[in-house]
Design an enzyme around this catalytic site. Structure first.
Site, PDB file in Angstrom:
ATOM      1  N   ASP A 179      43.715  39.472  31.275  1.00  0.00           N
ATOM      2  CA  ASP A 179      44.762  38.568  30.775  1.00  0.00           C
ATOM      3  C   ASP A 179      44.674  37.191  31.419  1.00  0.00           C
ATOM      4  O   ASP A 179      44.737  37.058  32.644  1.00  0.00           O
ATOM      5  CB  ASP A 179      46.142  39.174  31.031  1.00  0.00           C
ATOM      6  CG  ASP A 179      46.320  40.485  30.273  1.00  0.00           C
ATOM      7  OD1 ASP A 179      45.495  40.773  29.393  1.00  0.00           O
ATOM      8  OD2 ASP A 179      47.270  41.223  30.576  1.00  0.00           O
ATOM      9  N   ASP A 182      39.224  39.935  35.687  1.00  0.00           N
ATOM     10  CA  ASP A 182      40.521  40.239  35.092  1.00  0.00           C
ATOM     11  C   ASP A 182      40.477  39.976  33.581  1.00  0.00           C
ATOM     12  O   ASP A 182      39.639  39.202  33.110  1.00  0.00           O
ATOM     13  CB  ASP A 182      41.557  39.328  35.777  1.00  0.00           C
ATOM     14  CG  ASP A 182      42.960  39.547  35.275  1.00  0.00           C
ATOM     15  OD1 ASP A 182      43.300  40.678  34.900  1.00  0.00           O
ATOM     16  OD2 ASP A 182      43.727  38.560  35.268  1.00  0.00           O
ATOM     17  N   ASP A 203      43.823  35.505  37.799  1.00  0.00           N
ATOM     18  CA  ASP A 203      44.787  34.400  37.794  1.00  0.00           C
ATOM     19  C   ASP A 203      46.002  34.687  38.674  1.00  0.00           C
ATOM     20  O   ASP A 203      46.874  33.832  38.787  1.00  0.00           O
ATOM     21  CB  ASP A 203      45.239  34.071  36.358  1.00  0.00           C
ATOM     22  CG  ASP A 203      45.974  35.215  35.699  1.00  0.00           C
ATOM     23  OD1 ASP A 203      45.589  36.382  35.938  1.00  0.00           O
ATOM     24  OD2 ASP A 203      46.943  34.958  34.955  1.00  0.00           O
TER      25      ASP A 203
END
Lengths: 176, 176
Positions: free
Chosen positions: B10, B8, B133
């Site tokens: 961000d 990922d 996250d």
């Protein structure tokens, strides 16, 4: 459980071929026909391949592509029974990213942003079907490959072929 | 065969959290700490959630994010033994598409355009691992989920957790 279909953009729902021919004529005054493109790698089919490739980087090239006939109606119909994802190898032309997003938003408003994928290599995409005009994607896909006819692939003899959206619709509805 | 890892952007390689805190302070004069964000959905943790969300659409927000410490070195190391894909749910913020591409090109030049994926829903991504996250991605991924610590997920008690890139590197090298 609903099955999923990954659908390519260029030459499957966005008529990049016609767009390219028209722009080449407008910029360089040479009219290339679809017949001229038959069986040749896309950019090599134009008299000046470097000039042809340059057009892909021109602002608006992807934004103003016409729609492949029948694509809008077919996708709305398919969404009744399948999870539809638009999967475009847009990363090769980063200038195309916002243009392709806006094009989809305008012409295919029923496709949510959650179902749009801009990638490079499609081999990590896992859907039940992939409709695409390129062997580099179909040969390595995890689901059932469906070859959508484009001038460059007319001589390809592997994978199930559909020549237009009517045929694609019939195939997928029968298979479901 | 080399295993694949989807990573990922961000809060995993791009430090969006710090960027957001800094910009919120710059724009509205209120200093929010990482502690304030603990355990709360990201945009709801700011005093004015609507104002906070507006910052995400500000030109340059994604382009100028700092790098998560250790991410550059870790990815170069992992590329020795794994196929690394950057997979970002960027489609929610279409303004971020060119910014994220340019950011990757600048800070992670070893990642080819072929290995970048901007999508919405990550459940059609099939890699051996996903480092992310967000539970909305990890809960539905096809491979092994790895939770990368961010303030909003500190109270999450499912999935293997790594707190930083050093821990991620150790976990993946040991598992290979």
């Amino acid at each position: 459980m609903r099955k999923s279909i990954a659908i390519d953009m260029d030459n499957v729902i966005a008529d990049i071929e016609s767009n390219w021919i028209n722009l080449y004529y407008k910029e360089y005054g040479v009219k290339v026909t679809k017949q001229d493109l038959h069986g040749k790698p896309e950019d090599e089919a134009f008299p000046d391949p470097v000039a042809a490739r340059r057009l892909l980087y021109q602002p608006g090239f992807f934004r103003h592509a016409p729609i492949v006939p029948g694509a809008q109606e077919a996708l709305i119909k398919l969404q009744e029974n399948f999870d539809i994802y638009i999967v475009s190898a847009a990363m090769e032309f980063p200038n195309s990213l916002p243009e392709k997003y806006d094009w989809l938003h305008e012409h295919f408003p029923s496709i949510s942003w959650k179902n749009i994928v801009f990638c490079g290599d499609k081999r990590i995409i896992d859907t039940d079907y992939l409709i695409d005009d390129h062997l580099k994607n179909l040969d390595f896909c995890k689901g059932t490959p469906i070859l959508f006819t484009a001038s460059h692939n007319v001589n390809v003899d592997r994978h199930k072929r559909v020549n237009n959206w009517q045929e694609a619709l019939e195939l997928l509805i029968a298979a479901n």
